[in-house]
Design a protein around this motif. Structure first.
Motif, PDB file in Angstrom:
ATOM      1  N   GLY A 101      -4.700   1.463   0.639  1.00 55.96           N
ATOM      2  CA  GLY A 101      -5.167   1.135  -0.445  1.00 55.96           C
ATOM      3  C   GLY A 101      -3.610   0.520  -1.163  1.00 55.96           C
ATOM      4  O   GLY A 101      -4.459  -0.048  -1.979  1.00 55.96           O
ATOM      5  N   LEU A 102      -2.512   0.299  -0.942  1.00 54.94           N
ATOM      6  CA  LEU A 102      -1.533  -0.283  -1.306  1.00 54.94           C
ATOM      7  C   LEU A 102      -1.915  -2.307  -0.585  1.00 54.94           C
ATOM      8  O   LEU A 102      -2.168  -3.391  -1.775  1.00 54.94           O
ATOM      9  N   ALA A 103      -2.895  -2.148   0.186  1.00 55.41           N
ATOM     10  CA  ALA A 103      -2.994  -2.898   0.298  1.00 55.41           C
ATOM     11  C   ALA A 103      -4.285  -4.118  -0.052  1.00 55.41           C
ATOM     12  O   ALA A 103      -4.349  -4.728  -0.884  1.00 55.41           O
ATOM     13  N   PHE A 149       3.474  -3.501  -4.449  1.00 60.68           N
ATOM     14  CA  PHE A 149       2.512  -4.280  -3.845  1.00 60.68           C
ATOM     15  C   PHE A 149       3.588  -5.399  -2.366  1.00 60.68           C
ATOM     16  O   PHE A 149       2.558  -5.837  -1.214  1.00 60.68           O
ATOM     17  N   LEU A 150       4.721  -4.918  -2.292  1.00 63.49           N
ATOM     18  CA  LEU A 150       5.784  -5.665  -1.244  1.00 63.49           C
ATOM     19  C   LEU A 150       5.482  -4.621  -0.433  1.00 63.49           C
ATOM     20  O   LEU A 150       5.804  -4.962   1.144  1.00 63.49           O
ATOM     21  N   LEU A 151       5.369  -3.294  -0.458  1.00 68.02           N
ATOM     22  CA  LEU A 151       5.431  -2.579   0.486  1.00 68.02           C
ATOM     23  C   LEU A 151       3.874  -2.671   1.706  1.00 68.02           C
ATOM     24  O   LEU A 151       4.020  -1.629   2.336  1.00 68.02           O
ATOM     25  N   ALA A 152       2.898  -2.933   0.860  1.00 64.60           N
ATOM     26  CA  ALA A 152       2.012  -3.360   1.910  1.00 64.60           C
ATOM     27  C   ALA A 152       1.871  -3.671   3.358  1.00 64.60           C
ATOM     28  O   ALA A 152       1.197  -2.997   3.682  1.00 64.60           O
ATOM     29  N   PRO A 153       2.196  -4.675   3.255  1.00 61.59           N
ATOM     30  CA  PRO A 153       1.906  -5.014   4.567  1.00 61.59           C
ATOM     31  C   PRO A 153       2.995  -4.721   4.888  1.00 61.59           C
ATOM     32  O   PRO A 153       3.078  -4.596   6.204  1.00 61.59           O
ATOM     33  N   LEU A 207     -11.514  -4.551  -9.938  1.00 61.09           N
ATOM     34  CA  LEU A 207     -10.337  -3.671 -10.812  1.00 61.09           C
ATOM     35  C   LEU A 207     -10.176  -2.515 -10.949  1.00 61.09           C
ATOM     36  O   LEU A 207      -9.142  -1.975 -10.915  1.00 61.09           O
ATOM     37  N   ALA A 208     -11.542  -2.296 -10.706  1.00 62.76           N
ATOM     38  CA  ALA A 208     -11.480  -0.737 -10.610  1.00 62.76           C
ATOM     39  C   ALA A 208     -11.179  -0.141  -8.960  1.00 62.76           C
ATOM     40  O   ALA A 208     -10.663   0.971  -8.810  1.00 62.76           O
ATOM     41  N   THR A 209     -11.455  -0.926  -8.255  1.00 67.78           N
ATOM     42  CA  THR A 209     -10.833  -0.131  -6.879  1.00 67.78           C
ATOM     43  C   THR A 209      -9.372  -0.395  -6.926  1.00 67.78           C
ATOM     44  O   THR A 209      -8.634   0.500  -5.968  1.00 67.78           O
ATOM     45  N   GLY A 210      -9.198  -1.701  -7.538  1.00 69.98           N
ATOM     46  CA  GLY A 210      -7.400  -1.510  -6.933  1.00 69.98           C
ATOM     47  C   GLY A 210      -6.806  -0.471  -8.080  1.00 69.98           C
ATOM     48  O   GLY A 210      -6.020   0.253  -7.558  1.00 69.98           O
ATOM     49  N   ALA A 211      -7.868  -0.477  -9.152  1.00 69.59           N
ATOM     50  CA  ALA A 211      -7.194   0.246  -9.846  1.00 69.59           C
ATOM     51  C   ALA A 211      -6.796   2.236  -9.543  1.00 69.59           C
ATOM     52  O   ALA A 211      -5.205   2.147  -9.690  1.00 69.59           O
TER      53      ALA A 211
END
Length: 344
Positions: free
Chosen positions: A132-134, A155-159, A230-234
């Motif tokens: 989800g973060l990615a 966003f920094l946590l994703a990787p 946008l909806a998916t990322g939101a």
């Protein structure tokens, strides 16, 4: 004297009833705003969003099934559906542990050791949150300046979180947790192909949840080629933000706040909160329908023999040698002695 097995069954029922109570409260508490939100939606839109939400929940169940099988307890899809759909009502109870506790207890009915259930659930959670973060990190910086400015640290946590899904890191972390609670380590780690397959189902779940939110956004006047992304990322960002708020049941409040922040620049005034409320209600109803169907058609647990009723954690150490479906198969190469004749 009430046996331990009966006590555990009563506790499971009480947990589900408590979850249903909180679930109903979350709907009633926002009833007026919810009615106004739904008045702006067509029946086709709501049904489409509802169906997409159900598909997303099913994809996440399949993700958990992969991790549980990887740890040594493969179960049929119907059994997994019953366990997960019912236990997910626990997320509406304040705190994040109730869904996990209910899931572990229901899995015990299928002779799944608690260590495996605990580990597979953590793996499924980690996979969903990491992917989800990615997804949010990929989609939102390109489509939402508000999300980029407010949630850049997520966003920094994703990787980092994605890297932590490597089987070696996961095995070390789970074995450490099990050691802290004085439980035996996992029999074997989840393989890399199994981890990737579990992550794939998690990503597919996010896609379906993105479709559900996109349909709601379009219904209130959202448009543009970038709206599906946008909806998916939101939704992904909002769900992760809600997950991190430990006390709020189902991430209520935090999820809506993040969703409104991301959607405000691209939707008409007042529409983001309508979408957030509609999303909450649609997915809550999806959880309720899932639980109801699981009770009606879900795979029933195998019948226990008279001596199985008091099985407890003290047997988990030997449970790794059990077959997940029957739980009583001897380990190859193990001599079975002391077998008593059947008294029937």
């Amino acid at each position: 004297m009430i046996s331990k097995a009966v006590t555990m069954r009563i506790a499971r029922v009480l947990l589900v009833l408590l979850a249903l109570g909180f679930c109903a409260y979350s709907l009633i508490d926002q009833w007026d705003a919810t009615v106004r939100a739904f008045e702006q939606m067509s029946v086709a839109t709501l049904l489409g969003a509802f169906a997409a939400g159900l598909a997303g929940l099913l994809a996440w169940i399949l993700s958990w099934r992969v991790f549980l099988a990887g740890l040594g307890s493969p179960l049929p899809v119907k059994a997994m559906y019953r366990i997960s759909a019912i236990s997910q009502l626990g997320k509406y109870v304040p705190g994040k542990v109730w869904a996990l506790v209910t899931q572990m207890e229901l899995a015990r009915e299928y002779k799944v050791p608690r260590a495996r259930s605990f580990g597979s659930t953590l793996l499924a959670m980690a996979a969903s949150q990491a992917t989800g973060l990615a997804i949010a990190a990929i989609t939102l910086p390109l489509t939402s300046a508000a999300a980029r400015d407010q949630y850049w640290w997520l966003f920094l946590l994703a990787p980092v979180v994605l890297a932590c899904l490597h089987p070696r890191i996961v095995t070390w972390a789970l074995d450490t947790l099990l050691k802290l609670v004085r439980r035996p380590p996992l029999e074997h780690p989840v393989s890399l192909p199994e981890t990737l397959l579990g992550a794939f189902w998690a990503v597919l779940g996010w896609v379906f949840f993105g479709v559900h939110l996109w349909l709601l956004c379009e219904a209130v006047g959202g448009d543009g080629r970038g709206l599906p992304f946008l909806a998916t990322g939101a939704y992904a960002l909002a769900f992760v933000a809600g997950f991190l708020v430990f006390i709020a049941p189902g991430g209520i409040g935090a999820r809506e706040a993040a969703m409104v922040l991301v959607l405000t620049p691209v939707l008409p005034a007042g529409a983001p909160i309508v979408v957030a409320l509609a999303s909450r209600v649609v997915l809550t109803l999806a959880d309720l329908l899932n639980a109801g169907l699981a009770v009606l058609i879900g795979g029933r647990p195998p019948k226990r023999s008279p001596g199985d009723g008091d099985t407890d954690d003290e047997n988990d150490e030997n449970a790794g040698n059990e077959n997940a479906a029957g739980g009583n198969e001897p380990v190859p190469g193990t001599l079975v002695t002391g077998t008593q004749p059947n008294k029937e």
